[in-house]
Design a protein around this motif. Sequence first.
Motif, PDB file in Angstrom:
ATOM      1  N   ILE A  66       0.835  -1.199   0.000  1.00 27.71           N
ATOM      2  CA  ILE A  66       0.000   0.000   0.000  1.00 27.71           C
ATOM      3  C   ILE A  66       0.869   1.249   0.000  1.00 27.71           C
ATOM      4  N   ARG A  67       1.980   1.199   0.730  1.00 21.74           N
ATOM      5  CA  ARG A  67       2.881   2.345   0.778  1.00 21.74           C
ATOM      6  C   ARG A  67       3.431   2.674  -0.606  1.00 21.74           C
ATOM      7  N   GLU A  68       3.851   1.644  -1.335  1.00 16.94           N
ATOM      8  CA  GLU A  68       4.381   1.879  -2.679  1.00 16.94           C
ATOM      9  C   GLU A  68       3.299   2.408  -3.620  1.00 16.94           C
ATOM     10  N   TYR A  69       2.073   1.903  -3.459  1.00 15.68           N
ATOM     11  CA  TYR A  69       0.990   2.403  -4.305  1.00 15.68           C
ATOM     12  C   TYR A  69       0.799   3.908  -4.085  1.00 15.68           C
ATOM     13  N   HIS A  70       0.784   4.331  -2.825  1.00 13.82           N
ATOM     14  CA  HIS A  70       0.594   5.757  -2.558  1.00 13.82           C
ATOM     15  C   HIS A  70       1.734   6.577  -3.144  1.00 13.82           C
ATOM     16  N   GLN A  71       2.958   6.059  -3.058  1.00 19.02           N
ATOM     17  CA  GLN A  71       4.104   6.788  -3.594  1.00 19.02           C
ATOM     18  C   GLN A  71       3.995   6.966  -5.108  1.00 19.02           C
TER      19      GLN A  71
ATOM     20  N   PHE B 206       0.960   6.353  -7.100  1.00 13.08           N
ATOM     21  CA  PHE B 206      -0.342   6.731  -7.662  1.00 13.08           C
ATOM     22  C   PHE B 206      -1.230   7.526  -6.702  1.00 13.08           C
ATOM     23  N   GLY B 207      -0.755   7.814  -5.508  1.00 12.95           N
ATOM     24  CA  GLY B 207      -1.553   8.602  -4.579  1.00 12.95           C
ATOM     25  C   GLY B 207      -1.663  10.053  -5.040  1.00 12.95           C
ATOM     26  N   ILE B 208      -2.837  10.650  -4.820  1.00 11.67           N
ATOM     27  CA  ILE B 208      -3.060  12.047  -5.203  1.00 11.67           C
ATOM     28  C   ILE B 208      -2.637  12.943  -4.046  1.00 11.67           C
ATOM     29  N   THR B 209      -1.648  13.810  -4.318  1.00  9.41           N
ATOM     30  CA  THR B 209      -1.102  14.718  -3.317  1.00  9.41           C
ATOM     31  C   THR B 209      -1.061  16.135  -3.898  1.00  9.41           C
ATOM     32  N   ARG B 210      -0.791  17.096  -3.045  1.00 10.72           N
ATOM     33  CA  ARG B 210      -0.682  18.480  -3.517  1.00 10.72           C
ATOM     34  C   ARG B 210       0.427  18.617  -4.568  1.00 10.72           C
ATOM     35  N   ASP B 211       1.542  17.957  -4.344  1.00  7.97           N
ATOM     36  CA  ASP B 211       2.640  18.043  -5.302  1.00  7.97           C
ATOM     37  C   ASP B 211       2.202  17.520  -6.669  1.00  7.97           C
ATOM     38  N   ARG B 212       1.494  16.402  -6.675  1.00  5.47           N
ATOM     39  CA  ARG B 212       1.067  15.833  -7.954  1.00  5.47           C
ATOM     40  C   ARG B 212       0.046  16.734  -8.655  1.00  5.47           C
ATOM     41  N   LEU B 213      -0.771  17.424  -7.897  1.00  4.10           N
ATOM     42  CA  LEU B 213      -1.780  18.291  -8.521  1.00  4.10           C
ATOM     43  C   LEU B 213      -1.153  19.470  -9.256  1.00  4.10           C
ATOM     44  N   GLN B 214       0.121  19.742  -9.011  1.00  4.19           N
ATOM     45  CA  GLN B 214       0.780  20.829  -9.742  1.00  4.19           C
ATOM     46  C   GLN B 214       0.906  20.513 -11.236  1.00  4.19           C
ATOM     47  N   LEU B 215       0.773  19.236 -11.590  1.00  5.01           N
ATOM     48  CA  LEU B 215       0.782  18.860 -13.001  1.00  5.01           C
ATOM     49  C   LEU B 215      -0.524  19.240 -13.699  1.00  5.01           C
ATOM     50  N   CYS B 216      -1.583  19.434 -12.921  1.00  2.49           N
ATOM     51  CA  CYS B 216      -2.917  19.670 -13.472  1.00  2.49           C
ATOM     52  C   CYS B 216      -3.146  21.156 -13.730  1.00  2.49           C
ATOM     53  N   LYS B 217      -4.341  21.469 -14.221  1.00  8.84           N
ATOM     54  CA  LYS B 217      -4.727  22.874 -14.381  1.00  8.84           C
ATOM     55  C   LYS B 217      -4.746  23.538 -13.006  1.00  8.84           C
ATOM     56  N   PRO B 218      -4.495  24.848 -12.944  1.00  7.32           N
ATOM     57  CA  PRO B 218      -4.447  25.535 -11.645  1.00  7.32           C
ATOM     58  C   PRO B 218      -5.746  25.409 -10.840  1.00  7.32           C
ATOM     59  N   ASP B 219      -6.877  25.329 -11.525  1.00  6.03           N
ATOM     60  CA  ASP B 219      -8.168  25.251 -10.835  1.00  6.03           C
ATOM     61  C   ASP B 219      -8.716  23.826 -10.784  1.00  6.03           C
ATOM     62  N   VAL B 220      -7.835  22.843 -10.833  1.00  5.53           N
ATOM     63  CA  VAL B 220      -8.243  21.444 -10.829  1.00  5.53           C
ATOM     64  C   VAL B 220      -9.079  21.121  -9.590  1.00  5.53           C
TER      65      VAL B 220
END
Length: 351
Positions: free
Chosen positions: A280-285, A287-301
């Motif tokens: 589960i730990r590796e899955y979160h690392q 594929f988990g959705i985090t603030r850092d990962r959301l920086q890849l998305c549109k600003p208003d995601v």
Amino acid sequence: MIWNRHHILSLEDFTPEEYNTVLQTAASFREVLTRRTKKVPTLQGQVVTNLFFESSTRTRSSFELAAKRLSADTLNFTASTSSLTKGETILDTAKTYLAMGTDMMVIRHREAGVPQAIASEMDRLNVRVGVLNAGDGQHEHPSQALLDLFTICTLLDPDRPRLELLQGKKIAIVGDILHSRVARSNIWSLTASGAEVHLAAPPTLLPQMFGEFVDTRSEERGARSEGDRGNHNQPSTVNCQPNRKLFLHWQIEPALQDADFVMTLRLQRERMAQHLLPSIREYHQLFGITRDRLQLCKPDVKVLHPGPVNRGVEISSDLMDDPQFSLISQQVTSGVAVRMALLYLMGGGKV
């Protein structure tokens, strides 16, 4: 607005007109739910039976409240305390409630096809009892996908939610897609809107064959061959029915890139017959959705999750509770209005 359905079992053959009928009807009931008296007499005298052969919190409570807000009488079935434990069949259970005067049955079961079987039996008996699929196995969960659609569309236009608002939007669905009936229904509804739907998960939870999911009636299939699986940075693309666009990724970054909405799914460990993940730990690392990962998305995601949520697994706990990004509580609220709309339409409400 158009509505001719007696049962709601799948979104596979829903038309754009039917989606818009549900969205517009749900919008009217959302307004009802803001009043001091949150009740209308629309289904007064009708009986709605919740046949839940599988555990549920949100869906069951939402349907029960929706029926009561429409002034219907409700019957609630629990498998563990029913005659099923004495050997009664599922169809006989359904016919027992039919004999009590049930007008609509809302059915959830761990096996795919049970709502269809009950609907077929009701049709064979030539009775006007509508059946609504509240989630069956790894098949579909139509009302969840419709409330997700409503949540997104009302964000884009609170006064007139409609399918065309999602034309050209990029929506990433991340997580246990293999076992998710929610993902299957959302694929049908979101690709029907003209949105680009990007699926992302480890290969064990997103097999290559999933790429043909929306393309069941197409002669030409655009999925990449098995030889292309090694390049995880290149999505597997499917040329489906007109206006349907589906993409597969075995890494999360390309799915999130410039996404307008991200839907993350629960790891359904109770359905996993094999060890499909290292940990589960590796899955979160990965594929988990985090603030850092959301920086890849549109600003208003915005982020969605059908629940229940494993905090710190598919989504970080702080992000789940952040109203700037999270639409999770809105999804729950939308569920009552959408399920009111579905019961209203199935119950013969005039549109």
